[in-house]
Write an enzyme that holds these catalytic residues in place. Structure first.
Site, PDB file in Angstrom:
ATOM      1  N   ASN A  72       8.169   9.619  12.069  1.00  0.00           N
ATOM      2  CA  ASN A  72       9.396   8.819  12.006  1.00  0.00           C
ATOM      3  C   ASN A  72      10.506   9.615  12.686  1.00  0.00           C
ATOM      4  O   ASN A  72      11.036  10.573  12.131  1.00  0.00           O
ATOM      5  CB  ASN A  72       9.755   8.532  10.546  1.00  0.00           C
ATOM      6  CG  ASN A  72      11.054   7.760  10.411  1.00  0.00           C
ATOM      7  OD1 ASN A  72      11.591   7.240  11.384  1.00  0.00           O
ATOM      8  ND2 ASN A  72      11.556   7.672   9.181  1.00  0.00           N
ATOM      9  N   SER A  76       9.195  16.636   3.844  1.00  0.00           N
ATOM     10  CA  SER A  76       9.106  18.035   4.281  1.00  0.00           C
ATOM     11  C   SER A  76       7.673  18.473   4.577  1.00  0.00           C
ATOM     12  O   SER A  76       7.265  19.589   4.254  1.00  0.00           O
ATOM     13  CB  SER A  76       9.741  18.966   3.235  1.00  0.00           C
ATOM     14  OG  SER A  76      11.119  18.669   3.082  1.00  0.00           O
ATOM     15  N   GLU A  94       7.415   8.927  -0.635  1.00  0.00           N
ATOM     16  CA  GLU A  94       8.361   9.957  -0.211  1.00  0.00           C
ATOM     17  C   GLU A  94       9.358  10.231  -1.331  1.00  0.00           C
ATOM     18  O   GLU A  94      10.289   9.454  -1.539  1.00  0.00           O
ATOM     19  CB  GLU A  94       9.140   9.495   1.026  1.00  0.00           C
ATOM     20  CG  GLU A  94       8.312   9.405   2.279  1.00  0.00           C
ATOM     21  CD  GLU A  94       9.193   9.300   3.517  1.00  0.00           C
ATOM     22  OE1 GLU A  94       9.037  10.131   4.415  1.00  0.00           O
ATOM     23  OE2 GLU A  94      10.058   8.408   3.562  1.00  0.00           O
ATOM     24  N   LYS A 100      13.469   8.665  13.360  1.00  0.00           N
ATOM     25  CA  LYS A 100      14.801   8.318  12.854  1.00  0.00           C
ATOM     26  C   LYS A 100      15.773   8.120  14.024  1.00  0.00           C
ATOM     27  O   LYS A 100      15.375   7.593  15.066  1.00  0.00           O
ATOM     28  CB  LYS A 100      15.272   9.370  11.849  1.00  0.00           C
ATOM     29  CG  LYS A 100      14.238   9.576  10.729  1.00  0.00           C
ATOM     30  CD  LYS A 100      14.722  10.426   9.603  1.00  0.00           C
ATOM     31  CE  LYS A 100      13.638  10.566   8.543  1.00  0.00           C
ATOM     32  NZ  LYS A 100      14.096  11.318   7.359  1.00  0.00           N
ATOM     33  N   GLU A 150      16.274   5.960   3.183  1.00  0.00           N
ATOM     34  CA  GLU A 150      17.539   6.024   3.920  1.00  0.00           C
ATOM     35  C   GLU A 150      18.089   4.627   4.186  1.00  0.00           C
ATOM     36  O   GLU A 150      19.302   4.449   4.309  1.00  0.00           O
ATOM     37  CB  GLU A 150      17.334   6.810   5.218  1.00  0.00           C
ATOM     38  CG  GLU A 150      17.110   8.295   4.939  1.00  0.00           C
ATOM     39  CD  GLU A 150      16.471   9.059   6.090  1.00  0.00           C
ATOM     40  OE1 GLU A 150      16.252  10.275   5.926  1.00  0.00           O
ATOM     41  OE2 GLU A 150      16.169   8.441   7.132  1.00  0.00           O
ATOM     42  N   HIS A 201      12.414   2.338   3.762  1.00  0.00           N
ATOM     43  CA  HIS A 201      12.636   3.791   3.707  1.00  0.00           C
ATOM     44  C   HIS A 201      13.862   4.071   2.840  1.00  0.00           C
ATOM     45  O   HIS A 201      14.816   3.301   2.819  1.00  0.00           O
ATOM     46  CB  HIS A 201      12.839   4.343   5.119  1.00  0.00           C
ATOM     47  CG  HIS A 201      12.788   5.824   5.195  1.00  0.00           C
ATOM     48  ND1 HIS A 201      13.853   6.630   4.850  1.00  0.00           N
ATOM     49  CD2 HIS A 201      11.789   6.670   5.572  1.00  0.00           C
ATOM     50  CE1 HIS A 201      13.517   7.898   4.998  1.00  0.00           C
ATOM     51  NE2 HIS A 201      12.274   7.952   5.441  1.00  0.00           N
ATOM     52  N   GLY A 251      13.721  15.936   4.143  1.00  0.00           N
ATOM     53  CA  GLY A 251      14.630  16.736   4.956  1.00  0.00           C
ATOM     54  C   GLY A 251      15.248  17.928   4.263  1.00  0.00           C
ATOM     55  O   GLY A 251      16.136  18.577   4.811  1.00  0.00           O
TER      56      GLY A 251
END
Length: 251
Positions: free
Chosen positions: A11, A213, A168, A13, A100, A98, A174
């Protein structure tokens, strides 16, 4: 037992310009027979690069995916893109729900459900993301949160051919922090149980990816866990050496 090749998805992003095509080209070149026979690679670049990457990937078996879509097929939705438009670029996958998107754009389980339906309708494969926050885990609610997301985000009638689930943990994306192997194993076993309860035999065929990660240094341990059928990779998917290094855990 999961009979399909594991799936490693990158991904990107909001990263990547035209010049990034050369880095993607290195990924395609590095996806030799040794890897192709053991693992399926997918790269999800920004929508501006979908068509370019699809052309570069022709004949390589590297899959291309988008990072989101609108639940509708067309219409007055300025700035949005439909699953049909994504399919038209040559892509085959779409990431949905996702964290985010859920957090920054306040997308709900119902929003994710509508997008999974749209992806399915367009003949593409949905990669549905689920995951708990640090606060939810500390409160002992991680399993309940995932149950709610799966129940609310997945329509009926899906199969292992049109759905992938990616777990996730929001607090690990991240951050460089990775859950313990036992925590990952517990969650993936729980998700598998829920998928089988919901979809029967097909629930056993659905890939469950781990994301958060993932990097070459920890990929082998994570990807060896039962019911971890691959990885959804963020920052480490931007460089061919790192991304291929993760996939090489299967060699």
């Amino acid at each position: 037992m999961h009979a399909r090749k594991p799936l490693v998805v990158g991904n990107w992003k909001m990263n990547g310009l035209k010049a990034s095509a050369s880095e993607f080209g290195r990924m395609v070149e590095g996806y030799g027979a040794g890897l192709r026979h053991r693992v399926q690679l997918v790269v999800c670049p920004p929508v501006t690069l979908l068509s370019t990457f699809a052309v570069i990937a022709l004949g390589s078996r590297v899959g291309i995916g988008a990072q989101d879509c609108h639940p509708g097929t067309h219409g007055a939705h300025t700035g949005d893109i439909s699953a049909e438009m994504i399919a038209d670029t040559g892509a085959a996958f779409v990431i949905v729900g996702h964290s985010e998107r859920r957090i920054a754009h306040r997308e709900s389980d119902a929003d994710a459900r509508g997008k999974v339906k749209a992806v399915h309708h367009a003949g593409l494969i949905a990669i549905l993301c689920v995951g708990e926050t640090a606060e939810e885990r500390k409160a002992g609610l991680a399993l309940q949160v995932i149950d709610g997301q799966l129940e609310g985000s997945l329509p009926e009638g899906l199969t292992g051919d049109d759905l992938v689930v990616a777990y996730e943990p929001v607090w690990a994306i991240g951050t460089g922090v990775t859950p313990s192997l036992s925590d990952i194993a517990e969650m993936h076993a729980h998700i598998r149980l829920r998928l089988v309860e919901r979809f029967g035999e097909e629930g056993g065929r659905i890939h469950i990816l781990y994301g958060g990660s993932v990097k070459p240094s920890n990929a082998s341990d994570i990807l060896a866990i039962s019911d971890v059928n691959g990885a959804l990779v963020g920052g480490a998917s931007l460089k061919a050496a790192d991304f291929l290094g993760i996939a090489s855990a299967y060699v």
